[in-house]
Enzyme design. Structure first.
Site, short mmCIF file in Angstrom:
data_model
loop_
_atom_site.label_atom_id
_atom_site.label_comp_id
_atom_site.label_asym_id
_atom_site.label_seq_id
_atom_site.Cartn_x
_atom_site.Cartn_y
_atom_site.Cartn_z
CG HIS A 71 8.76 4.23 7.17
ND1 HIS A 71 8.65 5.49 6.62
CD2 HIS A 71 10.07 3.89 7.06
CE1 HIS A 71 9.84 5.89 6.20
NE2 HIS A 71 10.71 4.94 6.45
CG ASP A 73 12.32 2.68 3.94
OD1 ASP A 73 12.46 3.87 4.23
OD2 ASP A 73 12.36 1.77 4.79
CG ASP A 185 13.26 6.10 8.63
OD1 ASP A 185 13.78 5.95 9.77
OD2 ASP A 185 13.45 5.29 7.71
#
Length: 1222
Positions: A71, A73, A185
């Site tokens: 993941h 960002d 998320d």
């Protein structure tokens, strides 16, 4: 002796057996890892499992799909560049290398923004490896957006943009189409997600951040997999299969490579986890995420650890009741899950089922069904009063700038696309314009990037948000340049193909000259700008075709304030762009700057509609009245009512008359009136009468249409708390205080177009005013034709502007309280597509009842005698609630010096100024069903103005629209943009706001979509402009609604599923081929009917018909006097515009975000140490004080005793010395 030894050996062996058995039975000892499993044991286990499988079915065995992912960002604790250079590039390079070495390994990637950047850094060898990995189905792209967007604060337009940017890049670069999504998320989930994603061809979705209590319930009733319906109006079309992660998107504890476990412990812990997980699912198809934030920076190590325990489990599948376990893509998981649900009609539809009841029957047999969920997942909670409702409002200025930049991007996309179409017969022009295409795409990427769930939410470190603010500024400057040049190519008549068609359109052109205000047809063939400001009546639409000179030193510019100082001999062309597909008649405002105290000049200002040469009414209001504040000295607001054609442009001349007797009858200079109290005046327009409290806030509103009079209490408040943070809004231990209750100054302005009451707070020096509130109502002076019959859209609300700073540890709200309104705790919030029903739960605190608002919040009366609706429209994403009957509370600013410890690990200290507007409307419910979405779209799609100082310019179009007619009232033109290879993308949205006198079906067969732009290859596509695909599986699932589900609100307000779709008729003017979604068409006049359901967005692509026989050859001898001058525009704008830009017309202060450098570790207050210190320190301090007092007391007592003793001694001594002799 020997027998004795033998007995001892037997005893020892027996004891050992008992201990071993005890360990196996009671301690779950993994004997197979010590001794292995011999052939006999394997055969025994196989026999046992065969018996179990025969009893329970082979489907009871687990299929385990391991989903490697990282993941990444697009900004959070580091900025975008920092993450890419420090981590992401190494993740991608390492993963690609590992997959290339081992074909069993798989990987799933989400963020295309990062991947495209990495791709551009690779050589051809590496790119070919990636292509092979994709072909081998080892590398999979999921979601496929530029980033993983937020779902509470990002608008649907921006969500669609960021998804489209990713999908288009994947298709263009790798010929890849995404089918499954991974939203793991975002902090809660919007019901717009399944609607948007399913329209993009996405078949399945993984979510994660569902409130702890809700997720626990879902596990207990085995509803972790379900069907999510996004809109009642769209039904199965908006449905999607959803799978929910068990805990989080990270590794399960025992298989995390960062955890120090032995292989035995990993297997033991993981198999127990699988067993527990299977008990929460209806299916034996299990998905296990292998990853976390920015994992696989050392891909070799991570894969090697997982490879070890995966191999061990694969070798002993029978023992662990595992059918298969493998690295997998998300596609593989969903395909297996769908197959599992449909196999043996487990969740398949039967002939006799009712999909909306809880029980299904097929003869005498009960058929199970998947849960059907029709709400959203807001608010998100992690327990202990941790409700993630603060980020709905966090960083309000940034949220506004993102929305504002998105509108500018939309204008840029539209005008560039139309410029390409209008110049499609000139190769030189096309080549020049196409030099802007890379800028345009990069600007879209910027808009896409800031939709990340830690950017638009404001929940990143401050320096990261500042980086995104700088990116937005850069994209704005670039879009100014694109718009400026597109306007040149659109409006300069010799620069497009309009002149080539003039002889065929003289009749239409003459009609347009005779009826300038009422006919939008053929607007491209209108008159040109002349030096005197008058209109030519030339049938050809050109004042002088032989003298089409353009002063390129003066481009169309975005201006903060038009400087009219000493400019009496010049005039400005103000070109307004309407990004809506409807004709617009509305109030607009812009700033001007003049010489100090020059009232004569102000009264000589004129605004003339160029096409009609008609002077229109303006009203001028000073921004400040009695100060020496240099930043806004001599700045004024000019108000006017303008007319804009659909998706088009209209030109107005702003000038100053030369004559001394030049005072205009159409110019009204509002003189300020200082009031002692706010209730000394009322506002009146065609729709409302507004009365105020003594403090200037609204107290009563009369709706003149219905004669309804309502007491409205408008107030400001602040919550004080020390427990909130960037994500969390927590009122525990805090209090609610009144705010902005007593202004220091009231300034009233009135006139024919606007009534305005300005309240100033904290006035010591005018420049240092702390807060400003501006109440405003717009009025119609009947300058627009037919205005008597219908109010302008700007007359339908009361506007409240405010300018406030962030106060530390305060969360500021504005409240509207409608007296005697019974709404039964029900209110509605807009999710961008439609209104969703909310219910205020009084068993919970106010922060637990906050919901995200994108466009508006509203209340409806539930009593039988009343049918009114009360709506507050917003200009950015906010959080809102309805804490009592008749009350709407909207949070508008928040800042704190504490963190909520959800990952940012730094307080959100936003003390910056936020200038904003809210718009209050009251009307009948039926009227608002027609108007509410249109009003919201008008507010968020305000006309964009560009300015050109013109002198000796001729040959410009004055009014332009690409549409032959405005779109039906319920069809919103959401997007018009140019994709690669000059393919045009078009989106139309049926907002279902229909005229009260018409039926829901709108037929526009009397018009064509575009006026003269000839198009070909008209194809219906998915929402991201890729091939239209239908999820053929979704309608095969049996579904049921669980009425006991713990989320009790969030469903659609209305359902229009039984209403007929609207019909849009496209015609190609008999010249080109229009092809429908099935690629059918004929080379003759074709009529294409498009059906759009209520709340549906439909997308299309087409091409402008480039007339190759008319294309001007591109050669070096051709003098291109219309060449694009990008450098000049950029330099001008950077120096004078963007760095000193005002947010609103009433703003005293330029935009100035208060970002700061918060890199590194924040020294978190040690509350435990503080408690211990106080616990020990206070008693110790008391003890010390007591001891000191005792010691002091004893010293004083001793001193007193000593003094008394000395006195006695002296007395005795004196007595001894007394002479008693006679």
């Amino acid at each position: 002796m020997e027998s004795s030894k033998f007995v001892k050996i037997i005893w020892v062996f027996g004891i050992w057996i008992l201990v071993f058995t005890f360990l196996i039975i009671y301690n779950n000892y993994d004997y197979k890892s010590t001794f292995g499993i011999n052939k006999f044991e394997k055969r025994s286990l196989k026999t046992i499992n065969q018996i179990n499988n025969k009893e329970n079915g082979d489907d009871k065995k687990l299929s385990v799909f391991l989903i490697p992912h990282s993941h990444c960002d697009g900004g959070w604790l580091q900025d975008y560049d920092g993450y890419y250079y420090n981590i992401v590039q190494y993740i991608l390079s390492g993963v690609v290398n590992e997959l290339n070495l081992d074909k069993e390994k798989k990987f799933n990637w989400v963020e295309i923004g990062f991947f495209s950047r990495w791709w551009n850094d690779q050589n051809e060898i590496q790119k070919e490896i990636v292509r092979n990995l994709i072909n081998n189905k080892q590398l999979s792209f999921i979601s496929g957006g530029w980033v993983q967007n937020d779902e509470a604060t990002a608008t649907i337009d921006d969500v669609i943009t960021q998804m489209t940017q990713g999908h288009q890049w994947l298709k263009d670069t790798l010929n890849y189409t995404v089918e499954y999504a991974w939203q793991i998320d975002p902090f809660g989930y919007s019901s717009s997600t399944p609607t948007i994603f399913s329209s993009m061809g996405i078949k399945g979705l993984v979510i994660n951040r569902v409130s702890n209590d809700v997720k626990s319930y879902m596990k207990s009733v085995k509803e972790m997999e379900f069907i999510w319906k996004g809109s009642e109006s769209l039904g199965e079309q908006s449905q999607m299969l959803v799978s929910t992660l068990n805990i989080h998107y990270d590794y399960p504890k025992h298989i995390d490579p960062k955890k120090d476990f032995s292989l035995n412990d990993r297997i033991k812990g993981f198999t127990k986890y699988l067993n527990d997980l299977s008990k929460t699912r209806e299916s034996n198809i299990l998905m296990i995420p292998l990853g976390d934030d920015f994992r696989y920076s050392n891909a070799k190590t991570e894969f090697s650890v997982s490879k070890e325990w995966v191999k061990a489990l694969q070798d002993n599948k029978e023992y662990y009741n595992i059918k298969e376990i493998k690295y997998a893509t998300l596609d593989e998981y969903f395909i297996a899950l769908e197959d599992s649900f449909l196999r043996n009609n487990k969740f398949g539809k039967s002939r006799k089922q009712n999909v909306y009841t809880e029980t299904f029957s097929d003869g005498d047999d009960e058929v199970s069904a998947l849960s059907l969920y029709n709400k959203d997942f807001f608010p998100y909670s992690t327990g202990n009063l941790e409700y993630w409702t603060g980020y709905y409002t966090t960083r309000p200025l940034l949220k506004r700038l993102i929305r504002e930049s998105s509108l500018l991007q939309k204008s840029s996309d539209i005008l560039y696309t139309l410029a390409i179409g209008e110049n499609s017969n000139n190769q030189i022009d096309i080549n020049n314009l196409q030099t802007l295409s890379n800028q345009l795409n990069e600007n879209r990427n910027t808009i896409a990037l800031v939709q990340h769930h830690d950017i638009v939410t404001g929940t990143s470190r401050s320096f990261v948000l500042n980086d995104n603010f700088q990116r937005l500024q850069k994209s704005r400057i670039s879009n100014y340049n694109i718009i400026s040049n597109s306007l040149e190519y659109l409006l300069n008549k010799s620069n497009n193909k309009t002149n080539n068609n003039n002889n065929n359109n003289n009749k239409n052109n003459n009609n347009n000259n005779n009826n300038n205000n009422n006919n939008n047809n053929n607007l491209k063939n209108t008159n040109s700008i002349s030096t005197t400001g008058s209109s030519s009546s030339s049938g050809s639409g050109s004042s002088n075709n032989n003298n089409n000179t353009v002063n390129k030193s003066e481009p169309f510019n975005f201006e903060n304030a038009i400087d009219l100082s000493n400019e009496s001999n010049n005039q400005y062309s103000l070109v307004f762009h309407n990004t809506l597909g409807w004709e617009v008649n509305q109030h607009v405002s812009f700033r001007i700057k003049v010489n100090k105290n020059d009232n004569q000049l102000l009264e000589s200002i004129q605004l003339v509609e160029a096409i009609s040469n008609k002077t229109i009414q303006i009203q001028i209001i000073p921004i400040q009245d009695d100060s020496n504040c240099q930043s806004i000295e001599n700045n004024y607001i000019v108000f006017a009512i303008i007319n804009l054609p659909p998706l088009g442009l209209n030109t107005y001349y702003l000038s100053i008359a030369n004559s001394e007797d030049s005072k205009s009858n159409f110019t009204y200079l509002s003189k300020p009136k200082l009031l002692k109290k706010g209730n000394e005046i009322n506002f009146n327009n065609n729709r409302f009468k507004v009365e105020f409290e003594s403090n200037g806030l609204i107290s009563k509103i009369t709706d003149k249409n219905s004669n309804e009079i309502k007491t409205i209490e408008q107030t400001f408040h602040q919550y004080s708390t020390k427990k909130s943070g960037p994500y969390i809004f927590n009122v525990k231990g805090g209090k609610k205080h009144g705010f902005l209750e007593n202004p220091d100054k009231f300034i009233y302005h009135d006139g024919p177009l606007v009534s305005q009451l300005t309240m100033l707070y904290g006035v010591d020096d005018y420049c240092n005013v702390t807060s400003i509130v501006v109440q405003r109502i717009y009025k119609n002076n009947n300058e627009i034709n037919n205005s008597n019959s219908k109010s302008l859209i700007t007359e339908n609300y009361i506007e409240t502007g405010y300018s406030i700073n962030g106060d530390m540890n305060r969360e500021t709200t504005i409240n509207y309280k409608v007296k005697d309104l019974e709404n039964d705790d029900i209110f509605y919030t807009d999710n961008g597509l439609e209104s969703r029903k909310r219910i205020y739960n009084h068993d919970r605190s106010v922060n637990q009842n906050y919901y995200p608002v994108l466009g508006y919040i509203k209340l409806k009366e539930t009593s039988e005698n009343n049918n009114h609706q009360y709506t507050v429209y917003v200009d950015r994403s906010v959080g809102a609630t309805s804490p009592s009957d008749g009350e709407m509370e909207i949070m508008i600013h928040r800042t704190m010096d504490t963190d909520d410890w959800k990952g940012v690990n730094w307080p959100s200290k936003d003390i910056g100024r936020s200038d904003a507007k809210l718009y209050f409307n009251m009307d009948l419910v039926n009227n608002q069903l027609q108007n509410e979405k249109r009003i919201s779209l008008h507010i968020t799609n305000q006309p964009i103005m560009f300015v050109k100082k013109h002198n000796n310019q001729t040959g410009y179009l004055l009014k332009y629209s690409p549409l032959s007619n405005q779109l039906p009232s319920n069809i919103h033109l959401q997007s018009l943009l140019t994709l690669k290879n000059n393919t045009v993308g078009l989106r139309l949205f049926n907002i279902h706001e229909v005229d009260s006198n018409t039926q829901s079906t709108t037929d526009t067969d009397k018009s064509t979509l575009f006026n003269e732009l000839e198009i070909s290859n008209f194809i219906e596509t998915g929402l991201s402009f890729l091939k239209l695909t239908k999820n053929n599986l979704i309608d095969k699932f049996s579904t049921r609604i669980n009425k006991k589900f713990p989320i009790k609100c969030g469903e659609s307000e209305y359902s229009f599923i039984n209403e007929k779709p609207s019909s849009i008729i496209f015609s190609n003017n008999g010249t080109n081929n229009i092809i429908d979604g099935e690629n059918k068409g004929e080379n003759n006049k074709t009529i294409e009917t498009i059906q759009i359901k209520p709340h549906e967005i439909k997308s299309f692509t087409f091409n402008f018909n480039f007339q190759l026989d008319q294309i001007i050859p591109n050669n070096n001898n051709n003098n291109n006097k219309y060449a694009i001058n990008k450098e000049l525009n950029n330099e001008y704008i950077e120096q004078s515009i963007e760095n000193q830009r005002y947010e609103y017309d009433f703003s005293f202060f330029p935009i100035k975000p208060t970002f700061y450098d918060d890199r590194g570790k924040y020294n978190r207050p040690n509350h435990l140490a503080l408690i211990l210190s106080l616990s020990i320190g206070i008693p110790a301090g008391i003890l010390i004080i007591v001891i000191a007092l005792v010691v002091t007391y004893k010293k004083r007592k001793n001193r007193k005793t000593l003094t008394s003793s000395n006195s006695s001694s002296n007395l005795i001594q004196q007595e001894d010395q007394t002479d008693y002799s006679p």
